[in-house]
Design a protein around this motif. Structure first.
Motif, PDB file in Angstrom:
ATOM      1  N   PRO A 158     -15.698  54.251 -47.722  1.00  0.00           N
ATOM      2  CA  PRO A 158     -15.296  54.340 -46.310  1.00  0.00           C
ATOM      3  C   PRO A 158     -13.999  53.591 -46.014  1.00  0.00           C
ATOM      4  CG  PRO A 158     -17.649  53.968 -46.465  1.00  0.00           C
ATOM      5  CD  PRO A 158     -17.111  53.831 -47.863  1.00  0.00           C
ATOM      6  N   SER A 159     -13.762  52.489 -46.702  1.00  0.00           N
ATOM      7  CA  SER A 159     -12.582  51.669 -46.443  1.00  0.00           C
ATOM      8  C   SER A 159     -11.275  52.375 -46.800  1.00  0.00           C
ATOM      9  CB  SER A 159     -12.672  50.349 -47.211  1.00  0.00           C
ATOM     10  OG  SER A 159     -12.772  50.587 -48.605  1.00  0.00           O
ATOM     11  N   SER A 160     -11.361  53.490 -47.534  1.00  0.00           N
ATOM     12  CA  SER A 160     -10.146  54.227 -47.910  1.00  0.00           C
ATOM     13  C   SER A 160      -9.758  55.279 -46.881  1.00  0.00           C
ATOM     14  CB  SER A 160     -10.339  54.885 -49.279  1.00  0.00           C
ATOM     15  OG  SER A 160     -11.308  55.924 -49.215  1.00  0.00           O
ATOM     16  N   ILE A 161     -10.553  55.414 -45.820  1.00  0.00           N
ATOM     17  CA  ILE A 161     -10.290  56.427 -44.797  1.00  0.00           C
ATOM     18  C   ILE A 161      -9.578  55.804 -43.595  1.00  0.00           C
ATOM     19  CG2 ILE A 161     -11.320  58.096 -43.202  1.00  0.00           C
ATOM     20  CD1 ILE A 161     -13.644  58.369 -45.172  1.00  0.00           C
ATOM     21  N   HIS A 162      -8.423  56.358 -43.253  1.00  0.00           N
ATOM     22  CA  HIS A 162      -7.673  55.956 -42.067  1.00  0.00           C
ATOM     23  C   HIS A 162      -8.117  56.884 -40.933  1.00  0.00           C
ATOM     24  CE1 HIS A 162      -4.596  53.570 -44.380  1.00  0.00           C
ATOM     25  NE2 HIS A 162      -5.090  54.344 -45.347  1.00  0.00           N
ATOM     26  N   TYR A 163      -8.795  56.327 -39.940  1.00  0.00           N
ATOM     27  CA  TYR A 163      -9.445  57.151 -38.916  1.00  0.00           C
ATOM     28  C   TYR A 163      -8.822  56.944 -37.541  1.00  0.00           C
ATOM     29  CZ  TYR A 163     -12.991  59.165 -35.908  1.00  0.00           C
ATOM     30  OH  TYR A 163     -13.629  59.914 -34.949  1.00  0.00           O
ATOM     31  N   PHE A 164      -8.408  58.052 -36.909  1.00  0.00           N
ATOM     32  CA  PHE A 164      -7.739  58.030 -35.608  1.00  0.00           C
ATOM     33  C   PHE A 164      -8.652  58.621 -34.539  1.00  0.00           C
ATOM     34  CE2 PHE A 164      -4.515  57.895 -38.776  1.00  0.00           C
ATOM     35  CZ  PHE A 164      -3.339  57.396 -38.231  1.00  0.00           C
ATOM     36  N   ASP A 165      -8.843  57.892 -33.439  1.00  0.00           N
ATOM     37  CA  ASP A 165      -9.674  58.393 -32.341  1.00  0.00           C
ATOM     38  C   ASP A 165      -9.288  57.670 -31.062  1.00  0.00           C
ATOM     39  OD1 ASP A 165     -11.901  59.445 -30.774  1.00  0.00           O
ATOM     40  OD2 ASP A 165     -12.967  59.721 -32.672  1.00  0.00           O
ATOM     41  N   ASP A 166      -9.575  58.284 -29.932  1.00  0.00           N
ATOM     42  CA  ASP A 166      -9.350  57.622 -28.638  1.00  0.00           C
ATOM     43  C   ASP A 166     -10.648  57.135 -28.023  1.00  0.00           C
ATOM     44  OD1 ASP A 166      -9.786  59.958 -26.098  1.00  0.00           O
ATOM     45  OD2 ASP A 166      -9.981  60.479 -28.201  1.00  0.00           O
ATOM     46  N   SER A 167     -11.784  57.524 -28.579  1.00  0.00           N
ATOM     47  CA  SER A 167     -13.094  57.128 -28.059  1.00  0.00           C
ATOM     48  C   SER A 167     -13.523  55.803 -28.665  1.00  0.00           C
ATOM     49  CB  SER A 167     -14.137  58.200 -28.384  1.00  0.00           C
ATOM     50  OG  SER A 167     -15.451  57.693 -28.206  1.00  0.00           O
ATOM     51  N   LEU A 168     -13.792  54.813 -27.816  1.00  0.00           N
ATOM     52  CA  LEU A 168     -14.195  53.503 -28.321  1.00  0.00           C
ATOM     53  C   LEU A 168     -15.550  53.549 -29.010  1.00  0.00           C
ATOM     54  CD1 LEU A 168     -11.807  52.765 -26.468  1.00  0.00           C
ATOM     55  CD2 LEU A 168     -13.010  50.647 -25.936  1.00  0.00           C
ATOM     56  N   ILE A 169     -16.431  54.422 -28.537  1.00  0.00           N
ATOM     57  CA  ILE A 169     -17.731  54.559 -29.195  1.00  0.00           C
ATOM     58  C   ILE A 169     -17.549  55.052 -30.626  1.00  0.00           C
ATOM     59  CG2 ILE A 169     -19.921  55.821 -29.183  1.00  0.00           C
ATOM     60  CD1 ILE A 169     -19.736  55.900 -26.128  1.00  0.00           C
ATOM     61  N   ALA A 170     -16.719  56.073 -30.792  1.00  0.00           N
ATOM     62  CA  ALA A 170     -16.467  56.614 -32.127  1.00  0.00           C
ATOM     63  C   ALA A 170     -15.757  55.594 -33.004  1.00  0.00           C
ATOM     64  CB  ALA A 170     -15.639  57.888 -32.023  1.00  0.00           C
ATOM     65  N   LEU A 171     -14.763  54.920 -32.464  1.00  0.00           N
ATOM     66  CA  LEU A 171     -14.019  53.931 -33.229  1.00  0.00           C
ATOM     67  C   LEU A 171     -14.920  52.787 -33.685  1.00  0.00           C
ATOM     68  CD1 LEU A 171     -10.803  53.845 -31.034  1.00  0.00           C
ATOM     69  CD2 LEU A 171     -10.854  54.455 -33.467  1.00  0.00           C
ATOM     70  N   THR A 172     -15.795  52.344 -32.797  1.00  0.00           N
ATOM     71  CA  THR A 172     -16.700  51.243 -33.136  1.00  0.00           C
ATOM     72  C   THR A 172     -17.617  51.613 -34.283  1.00  0.00           C
ATOM     73  OG1 THR A 172     -16.642  50.324 -30.896  1.00  0.00           O
ATOM     74  CG2 THR A 172     -18.557  49.783 -32.247  1.00  0.00           C
ATOM     75  N   ASN A 173     -18.141  52.839 -34.245  1.00  0.00           N
ATOM     76  CA  ASN A 173     -19.040  53.269 -35.317  1.00  0.00           C
ATOM     77  C   ASN A 173     -18.297  53.521 -36.618  1.00  0.00           C
ATOM     78  OD1 ASN A 173     -21.615  53.163 -34.060  1.00  0.00           O
ATOM     79  ND2 ASN A 173     -21.046  54.920 -32.825  1.00  0.00           N
ATOM     80  N   ALA A 174     -17.083  54.037 -36.520  1.00  0.00           N
ATOM     81  CA  ALA A 174     -16.274  54.212 -37.731  1.00  0.00           C
ATOM     82  C   ALA A 174     -15.955  52.853 -38.353  1.00  0.00           C
ATOM     83  CB  ALA A 174     -14.988  54.960 -37.391  1.00  0.00           C
ATOM     84  N   LYS A 175     -15.648  51.881 -37.520  1.00  0.00           N
ATOM     85  CA  LYS A 175     -15.346  50.532 -38.022  1.00  0.00           C
ATOM     86  C   LYS A 175     -16.585  49.898 -38.661  1.00  0.00           C
ATOM     87  CE  LYS A 175     -12.997  46.267 -36.694  1.00  0.00           C
ATOM     88  NZ  LYS A 175     -11.843  46.473 -37.584  1.00  0.00           N
ATOM     89  N   LYS A 176     -17.757  50.104 -38.053  1.00  0.00           N
ATOM     90  CA  LYS A 176     -19.004  49.596 -38.638  1.00  0.00           C
ATOM     91  C   LYS A 176     -19.229  50.183 -40.032  1.00  0.00           C
ATOM     92  CE  LYS A 176     -21.595  48.747 -34.359  1.00  0.00           C
ATOM     93  NZ  LYS A 176     -22.729  49.231 -33.512  1.00  0.00           N
ATOM     94  N   ALA A 177     -18.831  51.447 -40.196  1.00  0.00           N
ATOM     95  CA  ALA A 177     -19.007  52.116 -41.489  1.00  0.00           C
ATOM     96  C   ALA A 177     -17.966  51.669 -42.509  1.00  0.00           C
ATOM     97  CB  ALA A 177     -18.938  53.629 -41.307  1.00  0.00           C
ATOM     98  N   GLY A 178     -16.934  50.956 -42.058  1.00  0.00           N
ATOM     99  CA  GLY A 178     -15.925  50.439 -42.978  1.00  0.00           C
ATOM    100  C   GLY A 178     -14.584  51.147 -42.947  1.00  0.00           C
ATOM    101  N   TYR A 179     -14.405  52.133 -42.058  1.00  0.00           N
ATOM    102  CA  TYR A 179     -13.139  52.840 -41.963  1.00  0.00           C
ATOM    103  C   TYR A 179     -12.040  51.912 -41.432  1.00  0.00           C
ATOM    104  CZ  TYR A 179     -15.567  57.420 -42.214  1.00  0.00           C
ATOM    105  OH  TYR A 179     -16.310  58.507 -42.592  1.00  0.00           O
ATOM    106  N   LYS A 180     -10.783  52.226 -41.762  1.00  0.00           N
ATOM    107  CA  LYS A 180      -9.651  51.584 -41.106  1.00  0.00           C
ATOM    108  C   LYS A 180      -9.400  52.353 -39.821  1.00  0.00           C
ATOM    109  CE  LYS A 180      -4.942  49.889 -41.553  1.00  0.00           C
ATOM    110  NZ  LYS A 180      -3.773  49.662 -42.441  1.00  0.00           N
ATOM    111  N   THR A 181      -9.483  51.689 -38.686  1.00  0.00           N
ATOM    112  CA  THR A 181      -9.495  52.371 -37.398  1.00  0.00           C
ATOM    113  C   THR A 181      -8.158  52.288 -36.662  1.00  0.00           C
ATOM    114  OG1 THR A 181     -10.509  50.361 -36.479  1.00  0.00           O
ATOM    115  CG2 THR A 181     -11.973  52.200 -37.026  1.00  0.00           C
TER     116      THR A 181
END
Length: 212
Positions: A158-181
């Motif tokens: 998960p840490s190798s994925i650069h993830y772009f979003d405007d939703s804080l709910i989505a960003l928070t869960n992506a960050k919990k999973a280890g994504y770079k947000t």
């Protein structure tokens, strides 16, 4: 190893949130349900079916989930197919990443019915290796399991994925999973900029700022 960049659609790649809000909140309007700004923030990461289920199970709308999904689609499909455009700097940034050999993906709460024709109309569909809707996984962006599942599909950490979003709910869960947000500014989330800058790895005021 090629870098992986993953993008939300609404409010991130495309300037669609005013259309999305009107189309998805029309269900509440038609049902005579009073609501505040928080409802849109709840519904945005859920997708059409998740939103329909929320209307039925949480807000007591007396209708079937399938019919509500159909109503939302009817409200929005024309706009996505004809009127919604990319946000400034998006096409240039995507083409820059593509030219650098990055792997590009979409992970959106919107269904393929609107996502695919919108990206095709805007000339960037073919830049993506894969376009995913939450419908493909039977999960929503409010569920951290979605982000783990996507990483498994890509056979990467998960840490190798650069993830772009405007939703804080989505960003928070992506960050919990280890994504770079990457927290992307959108007018609908203008009141959250301070939090975006504080809680996520990168704040993106405009994709034009990312061009080199």
């Amino acid at each position: 190893m090629k870098k992986i960049y993953m993008f939300d659609l609404d409010g991130t790649l495309i300037d669609s949130m005013r259309f999305f809000a009107k189309g998805i909140l029309k269900i509440a309007d038609d049902a005579g349900i009073a609501y505040g700004e928080e409802l849109l923030k709840i519904l945005t990461p859920l997708g059409y079916r998740g939103s329909a289920e929320y209307y039925v199970n949480e807000l007591g709308v007396r209708d079937s989930v399938d019919h509500i999904v159909s109503e939302i689609e009817n409200n929005l499909v024309y706009q996505y197919t004809h009127n919604i455009v990319l946000k400034p700097g998006v096409e240039a940034y995507l083409r820059q990443l593509h030219a650098q050999g990055a792997r590009l993906f979409v992970l959106t709460a919107s269904p393929h019915l609107v996502t695919d024709p919108c990206l095709q109309k805007n000339g960037v569909y073919d830049l993506f290796e894969k376009i995913w809707s939450v419908d493909d996984f039977g999960l929503t962006k409010s569920d951290t399991r979605l982000f783990y599942r996507v990483a498994e599909m890509l056979e990467c950490e998960p840490s190798s994925i650069h993830y772009f979003d405007d939703s804080l709910i989505a960003l928070t869960n992506a960050k919990k999973a280890g994504y770079k947000t990457y927290a992307v500014y959108d007018a609908q989330s203008a009141d959250e900029v301070t939090r975006m800058k504080r809680e996520y790895d990168v704040y993106v005021g405009s994709f034009s700022d990312l061009l080199s």
